[in-house]
Scaffold this active site. Structure first.
Site, short mmCIF file in Angstrom:
data_model
loop_
_atom_site.label_atom_id
_atom_site.label_comp_id
_atom_site.label_asym_id
_atom_site.label_seq_id
_atom_site.Cartn_x
_atom_site.Cartn_y
_atom_site.Cartn_z
N SER A 191 0.84 -1.20 0.00
CA SER A 191 0.00 0.00 0.00
C SER A 191 0.88 1.25 0.00
O SER A 191 1.68 1.43 -0.91
CB SER A 191 -0.95 -0.06 1.20
OG SER A 191 -2.01 0.86 1.03
N ASP B 136 -10.09 -5.40 -4.10
CA ASP B 136 -9.58 -4.42 -3.14
C ASP B 136 -10.39 -3.13 -3.26
O ASP B 136 -10.42 -2.49 -4.31
CB ASP B 136 -8.11 -4.17 -3.49
CG ASP B 136 -7.40 -3.22 -2.53
OD1 ASP B 136 -8.07 -2.39 -1.89
OD2 ASP B 136 -6.16 -3.34 -2.45
N HIS C 248 -7.55 -5.89 0.52
CA HIS C 248 -6.33 -5.12 0.83
C HIS C 248 -5.65 -5.60 2.11
O HIS C 248 -4.66 -5.02 2.54
CB HIS C 248 -6.75 -3.64 0.98
CG HIS C 248 -5.63 -2.64 0.80
ND1 HIS C 248 -5.05 -2.39 -0.43
CD2 HIS C 248 -4.99 -1.83 1.68
CE1 HIS C 248 -4.11 -1.46 -0.29
NE2 HIS C 248 -4.05 -1.12 0.98
#
Lengths: 296, 296
Positions: free
Chosen positions: A162, A239, A273
């Protein structure tokens, strides 16, 4: 607890050992140290396979975590130790920002994407951040040199998740002489075009759009061209942050095409995620970094 | 998020789904439900491989956690999902006690071994515990039946860590018709001879020494004799709680010898009591339960 390595830190080591736990054929350690770059105490975790504990040099990979995380999340939840033990790989997880600095503690549940836990691994140029939010210098210079001085390391790769995926792509392509391999999980690919990244860059760089560009991963890859034989990126196809535009994954694909940088980009059906996704694919990433280290 | 299973809960399901995350070739789910045995809402996690999500029956294993834990610890830190995905195994982690009952919330940092997070998986007979601390009935009757009604399960094994290792040995040998396999990690082997267990049993059973005996794992194994082809126990050789007498591992070895119960007991050099140890050996335990399920 058997603790092979603590005694073999250098005589004037800057490291203080917090913990050591046997895990597979190796040990999971935590250390703290006073940082010059961030003017505060920093903590990192490091998994050392027995080969490294015995002083034989091993390849290493730096893992940059995402928003709100510290060294614990990946160390507890990503399940890297078994694969690192099998391959003889060192795995290092730094923190995501300086901590305990009241003047920059503006992060809260609503603004988790700025301040503590949200450095974006850049050197901030605007007050109050510029005093301590120098995570690029911390990772690429200070921690990098410290790791090489204190542990049995042959080469260092860089990866992240991320925001940390953005950091790995950015630092890997800004400093290709330092890293032998790059990969990313669910990365923010173009921070300057993501609402999260824009909020952070506004704080750290103000209106300095040159800094914005120099600190954007996709822009940097396009600007510097191919640096690695290949890079590996995994992305959950379900996600929510891909869907809402925070990650800008197509921008990474376009930048690599323009740069001539071979990219293996895998969209994983049904995955989100979370660390449940990370643990599903991270073994492939550790193997990627291990293979690249053999070639280096 | 792909969520194959939620729609296929029974029409009048007692379960409320809290979360579902894709993880390897399966999904990690959390559920809550109102419990009759503990007169409160209970939460558990369950890993369902794709075979189970598609309605094909799979073997399952119940994991009983140790003192202070809830379903999260093993779900996040033990790294079971990959192996369960590979084998087609269902992994269920219940909570360690009822929660949110002010009258029995005597646990604190000094007395973490009594009350919330410390049920020992028994049915308490003394007030105030007897009202809600009925974790034996919860695990062996209520949750057991609920799992069989709601999920695609062929057979159920039982395992646990520390206090939960005691629970797995105790319930496995008290109710051998319910479980096809037993294993334990760093178990308390004889709660009535451990300071932790004595503090808990004093609260839950008072001076009723018959209850103490009936709720002691080593005593129960000796009393009921061989029940399983073999049981598997792993113990860290550098575990501080082994050294200080909380675990009483030799008592388990003696009980199995007297009972004629084959026991594989492995002392693992250098390992402590933590989840770093658990993750190192738990894949062998999942394989043990999987093999036993094939024979059942």
């Amino acid at each position: 607890m058997t603790n092979y390595y603590a005694d073999s830190l250098s005589a004037n080591s800057k490291l203080t050992q917090i913990s050591a736990n046997r895990c597979f054929d190796g040990e999971q350690h935590y250390y703290s140290h006073d940082s010059t770059a961030t003017k505060t105490s920093m903590t990192f975790s490091i998994y050392l396979p027995d080969e490294a504990l015995a002083g034989h040099r091993c390849p290493a990979v730096l893992y940059l975590s995402g928003l709100t995380c510290n060294a614990d999340n990946v160390t507890h939840k990503a399940h890297v130790q078994k694969k690192c033990s099998e391959l003889g790989m060192i795995f290092i997880a730094p923190d995501t920002s300086p901590r305990s600095n009241a003047e920059v503690d503006v992060a809260n549940d609503e603004r988790y994407f700025v301040g503590q836990g949200a450095s974006y691994y850049v050197d901030a140029t605007c007050a109050p951040w510029s005093e301590r939010f120098n995570m690029q210098s911390y990772i690429v210079d200070e921690l990098y040199d410290l790791l090489r001085a204190e542990f049995a390391i042959t080469s260092i790769g860089i990866m992240g998740h991320s925001m940390g995926g953005h950091g790995a792509l950015l630092l890997g392509f800004k400093f290709p002489s330092k890293f032998v391999s790059v990969s990313a999980l669910s990365p923010v690919c173009a921070a300057s075009e993501s609402a999260w990244g824009q909020a952070a860059f506004s704080e750290y760089f103000g209106d300095n759009k040159v800094k914005w560009q120099e600190s954007d991963a996709a822009h940097t890859i396009e600007a510097v061209g191919q640096q690695y034989a290949s890079i590996l990126v995994d992305q959950g196809a379900a996600d929510e942050f891909l869907a809402d535009g925070q990650l800008q994954t197509p921008k990474l694909q376009q930048a690599c095409e323009k740069a001539g940088q071979p990219l293996t980009l895998r969209y994983q059906a049904g995955h989100d995620h979370s660390y449940y996704f990370i643990q599903t694919v991270i073994h492939d990433h550790i193997e990627h970094h291990w293979r690249m280290a053999q070639l280096s």
